[in-house]
Design a protein around this motif. Structure first.
Motif, short mmCIF file in Angstrom:
data_model
loop_
_atom_site.label_atom_id
_atom_site.label_comp_id
_atom_site.label_asym_id
_atom_site.label_seq_id
_atom_site.Cartn_x
_atom_site.Cartn_y
_atom_site.Cartn_z
N VAL A 30 41.85 50.14 40.49
CA VAL A 30 41.65 48.78 39.99
C VAL A 30 41.36 48.85 38.50
O VAL A 30 40.96 49.89 37.97
CB VAL A 30 40.49 48.08 40.72
CG1 VAL A 30 40.77 47.97 42.21
CG2 VAL A 30 39.17 48.80 40.48
N PRO A 31 41.56 47.74 37.78
CA PRO A 31 41.22 47.73 36.36
C PRO A 31 39.71 47.75 36.16
O PRO A 31 38.95 47.43 37.08
CB PRO A 31 41.84 46.42 35.86
CG PRO A 31 41.96 45.57 37.07
CD PRO A 31 42.19 46.49 38.22
N PRO A 32 39.25 48.12 34.96
CA PRO A 32 37.81 48.10 34.69
C PRO A 32 37.26 46.68 34.83
O PRO A 32 37.97 45.70 34.63
CB PRO A 32 37.72 48.59 33.24
CG PRO A 32 39.01 49.29 32.97
CD PRO A 32 40.04 48.60 33.80
N GLY A 33 36.01 46.60 35.17
CA GLY A 33 35.37 45.30 35.33
C GLY A 33 34.39 45.33 36.49
O GLY A 33 34.17 46.36 37.13
N GLU A 34 33.80 44.18 36.78
CA GLU A 34 32.85 44.07 37.88
C GLU A 34 33.62 43.91 39.19
O GLU A 34 34.35 42.94 39.38
CB GLU A 34 31.93 42.87 37.66
CG GLU A 34 30.86 42.73 38.73
CD GLU A 34 29.92 41.57 38.46
OE1 GLU A 34 29.15 41.22 39.37
OE2 GLU A 34 29.97 41.01 37.35
N VAL A 35 33.48 44.89 40.08
CA VAL A 35 34.25 44.92 41.33
C VAL A 35 33.39 44.43 42.48
O VAL A 35 32.25 44.86 42.65
CB VAL A 35 34.77 46.35 41.62
CG1 VAL A 35 35.52 46.38 42.95
CG2 VAL A 35 35.67 46.83 40.50
N ASP A 36 33.96 43.53 43.27
CA ASP A 36 33.30 43.00 44.47
C ASP A 36 34.24 43.21 45.65
O ASP A 36 35.36 42.69 45.65
CB ASP A 36 32.98 41.52 44.28
CG ASP A 36 32.29 40.92 45.51
OD1 ASP A 36 31.71 41.69 46.29
OD2 ASP A 36 32.35 39.69 45.68
#
Length: 352
Positions: free
Chosen positions: A172-178
């Motif tokens: 997945v791309p960087p960032g906040e993953v939920d």
């Protein structure tokens, strides 16, 4: 990898114009020298220098020039314009693409930035990678496991969960993953059915990045519900009356069963099988039944009772039945067929 200098080649008319400018600058320099006034230190230097790296990692859908190069320029507005210049499409997260630095000049012209006096130093090609992070399959399983166990607090000690099928690691791309998981609805089964949603359960896991759904993956988990149940010791043909030595209690996985298994030996012993049971089969509720006390064609006593009245007659059973079952019986004297409840192996009672 060797570096190359990408230069902008102006047209002949532009070169003539530049020659005229050079002549004017020479005259001005001579005049200033006679007056002891120095020229600006950057006179004759390029307006900007773009030093392209051999590799870069980018985030987002576009490659900006600042992702690929170090940029210096005479003015801050020019630096900002060059830094934010889109030069190509970024690869998906975790993948790479080859970028040709010669495209930089084309993009400068496309966005109306004059490439004249802009020096570009670059390798032959640039390897561009999409920024990413990896979510391991084990984490996807843990999220799916939590989803299928939700609401089963009373059985948690007896339930085991293991993966049947697992996806590969998720990029997945960087960032906040939920991560959000939900079991797919269980298929219907005929009544009577144990609706406990055990066995193999498909689960959908959604990966949300910075509040947006990025990817959906599927996996299958198996729920095992361990209970002590009645198991056949030997092969038991259909209509076999079960004896104490024919069955035993054993701890088994009942998660995949669609009918309730027997958990008490007394519920099996003395009954007869409704189908063939192989050695080791779990005895479920509809696999045994009470044996018939009366068979079709048996001569029986029919008792008819009413308030203040009790009559008996002989009859012939028209069908077999176990204790408490209602069967058809024909009166031998009148030939009339009536319904009665089996009371014993020789008695059928008619009435309340």
């Amino acid at each position: 990898m060797g570096r190359r200098l990408i230069t902008y080649r102006p047209s002949w008319s532009t070169r003539i114009g530049r020659g005229f400018v050079v002549m004017i600058l020479a005259i001005a320099q001579s005049a200033l020298a006679s007056q002891s006034v120095p020229l600006e230190q950057h006179s004759g230097m390029p307006r900007a220098v773009i030093r392209v790296r051999e590799s870069a990692t980018v985030q987002g859908k576009e490659i900006l020039l600042k992702d690929l190069a170090e940029i210096t320029a005479r003015s801050r507005p020019l630096v900002e314009a060059l830094e934010t210049l889109p030069v190509g499409q970024a690869p998906p997260p975790g993948l790479t693409r080859i970028f040709d630095p010669a495209l930089i000049v084309i993009k400068l012209r496309q966005f109306r930035i004059d490439p004249a006096d802009i020096r570009i130093e670059s390798p032959r090609q640039v390897i561009v990678a999409g920024a990413h992070r990896i979510i391991e399959s084990s984490r996807l399983f843990e999220v799916a496991k939590a989803a299928v166990l939700r609401g089963r607090d009373g059985d948690l000690e007896q339930i085991t969960v293991r993966p049947d099928t697992l996806p590969t690691d998720l990029v997945v791309p960087p960032g906040e993953v939920d991560l959000r998981a939900r079991p797919r609805p269980a298929s219907a089964c005929p009544e009577p059915c144990r609706r406990v949603d055990m066995g193999s359960i498909p689960v959908v896991v959604e990966a949300w990045v910075d509040g947006r759904l990025y990817r959906t993956v599927s996996l299958v988990v198996r729920l095992s519900l361990m209970r002590e149940v009645v198991v056949a010791n030997y092969p038991l043909p259909r209509h076999t009356v079960v004896k104490t030595t024919d069955v035993r209690l054993e701890r088994r996985d009942i998660g995949s069963l669609t009918h309730e298994p027997l958990q008490d030996l007394t519920l099996a012993v003395g009954r007869r099988t409704t189908r063939m049971l192989a050695m080791g089969d779990i005895v479920i509720s509809n696999a045994v039944e009470l044996p018939p006390l009366i068979r079709k064609g048996d001569l029986v006593t029919v008792i008819v009772e009413a308030p203040g009245l009790r009559l008996t007659a002989k009859g012939i059973a028209q069908e077999g039945g176990a204790a408490g079952q209602v069967v058809r019986v024909k009166n031998t004297a009148s030939g009339r067929e009536i319904l009665g409840k089996v009371e014993s192996d020789q008695t059928i009672r008619v009435g309340p």
